[in-house]
Design an enzyme around this catalytic site. Structure first.
Site, PDB file in Angstrom:
ATOM      1  N   ASN A   8       5.661  -1.954   5.517  1.00 34.99           N
ATOM      2  CA  ASN A   8       3.646  -2.215   5.886  1.00 34.99           C
ATOM      3  C   ASN A   8       4.362  -3.703   6.742  1.00 34.99           C
ATOM      4  O   ASN A   8       4.642  -4.718   5.994  1.00 34.99           O
ATOM      5  CB  ASN A   8       3.681  -2.494   4.543  1.00 34.99           C
ATOM      6  CG  ASN A   8       1.889  -3.310   4.629  1.00 34.99           C
ATOM      7  OD1 ASN A   8       1.791  -3.264   5.801  1.00 34.99           O
ATOM      8  ND2 ASN A   8       1.291  -3.644   3.987  1.00 34.99           N
ATOM      9  N   LYS A  10       2.058  -5.713   8.057  1.00 31.49           N
ATOM     10  CA  LYS A  10       1.097  -6.489   7.777  1.00 31.49           C
ATOM     11  C   LYS A  10       0.124  -6.732   8.787  1.00 31.49           C
ATOM     12  O   LYS A  10       0.686  -6.065   9.868  1.00 31.49           O
ATOM     13  CB  LYS A  10       1.226  -7.674   6.647  1.00 31.49           C
ATOM     14  CG  LYS A  10       1.467  -6.855   5.828  1.00 31.49           C
ATOM     15  CD  LYS A  10       2.267  -8.013   4.021  1.00 31.49           C
ATOM     16  CE  LYS A  10       2.509  -7.331   2.972  1.00 31.49           C
ATOM     17  NZ  LYS A  10       2.303  -8.266   1.654  1.00 31.49           N
ATOM     18  N   HIS A  93      -4.545  -2.135  -0.610  1.00 26.11           N
ATOM     19  CA  HIS A  93      -3.448  -3.420  -0.793  1.00 26.11           C
ATOM     20  C   HIS A  93      -4.019  -3.828  -1.797  1.00 26.11           C
ATOM     21  O   HIS A  93      -5.190  -4.472  -1.168  1.00 26.11           O
ATOM     22  CB  HIS A  93      -3.069  -3.931   0.482  1.00 26.11           C
ATOM     23  CG  HIS A  93      -1.893  -4.516   0.497  1.00 26.11           C
ATOM     24  ND1 HIS A  93      -1.836  -5.386   0.111  1.00 26.11           N
ATOM     25  CD2 HIS A  93      -0.688  -4.205  -0.088  1.00 26.11           C
ATOM     26  CE1 HIS A  93      -0.484  -5.981   0.001  1.00 26.11           C
ATOM     27  NE2 HIS A  93       0.434  -4.785   0.163  1.00 26.11           N
ATOM     28  N   GLU A  95      -4.041  -7.480  -1.253  1.00 26.25           N
ATOM     29  CA  GLU A  95      -4.669  -8.086  -0.291  1.00 26.25           C
ATOM     30  C   GLU A  95      -5.672  -8.085   0.494  1.00 26.25           C
ATOM     31  O   GLU A  95      -6.993  -8.646   0.165  1.00 26.25           O
ATOM     32  CB  GLU A  95      -3.398  -8.313   1.169  1.00 26.25           C
ATOM     33  CG  GLU A  95      -2.124  -9.400   0.529  1.00 26.25           C
ATOM     34  CD  GLU A  95      -1.440  -8.640   1.202  1.00 26.25           C
ATOM     35  OE1 GLU A  95      -1.274  -8.283   2.542  1.00 26.25           O
ATOM     36  OE2 GLU A  95       0.037  -9.195   0.859  1.00 26.25           O
ATOM     37  N   GLU A 165       2.275  -1.828  -6.652  1.00 29.01           N
ATOM     38  CA  GLU A 165       2.439  -2.822  -6.983  1.00 29.01           C
ATOM     39  C   GLU A 165       2.221  -3.704  -7.472  1.00 29.01           C
ATOM     40  O   GLU A 165       0.770  -4.777  -7.323  1.00 29.01           O
ATOM     41  CB  GLU A 165       1.721  -3.343  -5.679  1.00 29.01           C
ATOM     42  CG  GLU A 165       2.204  -2.191  -4.278  1.00 29.01           C
ATOM     43  CD  GLU A 165       2.570  -2.686  -3.128  1.00 29.01           C
ATOM     44  OE1 GLU A 165       3.816  -2.720  -1.982  1.00 29.01           O
ATOM     45  OE2 GLU A 165       1.190  -3.407  -2.919  1.00 29.01           O
ATOM     46  N   GLY A 171       5.536 -10.524  -2.267  1.00 26.11           N
ATOM     47  CA  GLY A 171       6.212 -11.472  -1.138  1.00 26.11           C
ATOM     48  C   GLY A 171       6.965 -12.573  -1.641  1.00 26.11           C
ATOM     49  O   GLY A 171       6.506 -13.377  -1.405  1.00 26.11           O
ATOM     50  N   SER A 211       8.529  -7.402  -3.360  1.00 24.41           N
ATOM     51  CA  SER A 211       9.765  -7.911  -3.261  1.00 24.41           C
ATOM     52  C   SER A 211      11.227  -7.105  -3.210  1.00 24.41           C
ATOM     53  O   SER A 211      11.974  -7.376  -3.437  1.00 24.41           O
ATOM     54  CB  SER A 211       9.831  -9.313  -4.078  1.00 24.41           C
ATOM     55  OG  SER A 211       9.386 -10.009  -3.973  1.00 24.41           O
TER      56      SER A 211
HETATM   57  P1  PGA Z   1       6.660  -7.892  -0.180  1.00 29.47           P
HETATM   58  O1  PGA Z   1       5.366  -6.527   0.318  1.00 29.47           O
HETATM   59  O2  PGA Z   1       7.507  -6.032   0.601  1.00 29.47           O
HETATM   60  O3  PGA Z   1       6.737  -8.251   1.428  1.00 29.47           O
HETATM   61  O4  PGA Z   1       6.836  -7.849  -1.456  1.00 29.47           O
HETATM   62  C1  PGA Z   1       4.802  -5.654  -0.173  1.00 29.47           C
HETATM   63  C2  PGA Z   1       3.358  -5.157   0.117  1.00 29.47           C
HETATM   64  O5  PGA Z   1       2.212  -6.064   0.106  1.00 29.47           O
HETATM   65  O6  PGA Z   1       3.211  -4.058   0.166  1.00 29.47           O
END
Ligand code: PGA
Length: 249
Positions: A8, A10, A93, A95, A165, A171, A211
């Site tokens: 992803n 983003k 997601h 976010e 997740e 992140g 992560s």
């Molecule tokens: P990350 O993000 O691997 O940077 O933790 C995962 C995601 O948001 O899908």
């Protein structure tokens, strides 16, 4: 074991930057038995089609409108991305849930729209740190699945992947224990069994995100109860991502 590795990107990279990124992955991914899906921003989807056609790599979008079409300035429909050869779409997601206030009702509608347009869905679910501290993580995620999959037929689940997740692990570099992931995967499968059938529960793919990187991918992806990973930050570095995606787990 064959795993599904979803990258992803983003809101990162320009279309021109993405071109060389995609070419590197398409070339280096040859020979892997894993399934690789790259989800770049919408503006890169035509390039993804051009470069990934005939390669081992599939591509997806990071969102769609819940509506089929209409006066919705700035929105992108499922039909538009499907027309560009897009195979997957990430829906729900955290976010989008947190920063764009998407609720389970909207997410449910988006899943239906995606499936009706022949897209495969990566449905993201996961709890906050507070919810985990309150020992409500499994209950919370089961409820998300219940709400998000309302009205989706069992045969449509073939096109749905569930990505667990934990929001606090995204992140942050924070790692969830294998035991916690296992417990959650079992809870997710239990919910799918409750909503559908033992067969559906066994067959649905459950992947993990939060992560995932070079230092922990082997440990996480070797867990036999996980079907793959959703990789955010670590997918931005093409060399790291290729290693994660190609590895034999
Ligand atoms: P990350 O993000 O691997 O940077 O933790 C995962 C995601 O948001 O899908």
């Amino acid at each position: 074991m064959k795993k599904l590795i979803v990258g992803n990107l983003k809101m990162n990279t320009t279309p021109s930057e993405f071109k060389s990124y995609a070419m590197t992955i398409a070339t280096k991914a040859k020979g892997t038995k894993n399934s690789i899906v790259i989800c770049p921003p919408y503006t890169h989807l035509s390039t993804a089609k051009e470069i990934f056609s005939g390669s081992k790599v599939s591509f997806g979008a990071q969102n769609i409108s819940e509506e089929e079409n209409g006066s919705l300035t700035g929105e992108i429909s499922a039909r538009m991305i499907k027309d560009l050869g897009t195979e997957y779409v990430i829906i729900g997601h955290s976010e989008r849930r947190q920063k764009f206030k998407e609720n389970d009702k909207t997410i449910n509608k988006k899943i239906k729209t995606a499936l009706a347009n022949g897209l495969k869905v990566v449905l993201c679910v996961g709890e906050t740190l507070q919810t985990r501290a309150n020992k409500q993580a499994c209950t919370f995620v089961r409820k998300q699945i219940d709400d998000d999959l309302k009205g989706i037929y069992e045969n449509e689940l073939e096109s749905v992947v569930i990505a667990y997740e934990p929001i606090w692990a995204i992140g942050s570099g924070k790692n969830v224990t294998a035991k916690d992931i296992q417990k959650m995967v079992e809870a997710i499968r239990k919910e799918v069994e409750y909503l559908y059938s033992p067969k559906a529960s066994k067959n649905i793919s459950v992947i993990y995100g939060g992560s995932v990187g070079l230092s922990n991918c082997k440990k996480l992806l070797s867990l036999e109860f996980l079907n793959g990973a959703l990789v955010g930050g670590a997918s931005l570095d093409v060399d790291s991502f290729v290693v994660i995606a190609k590895e034999n787990y």
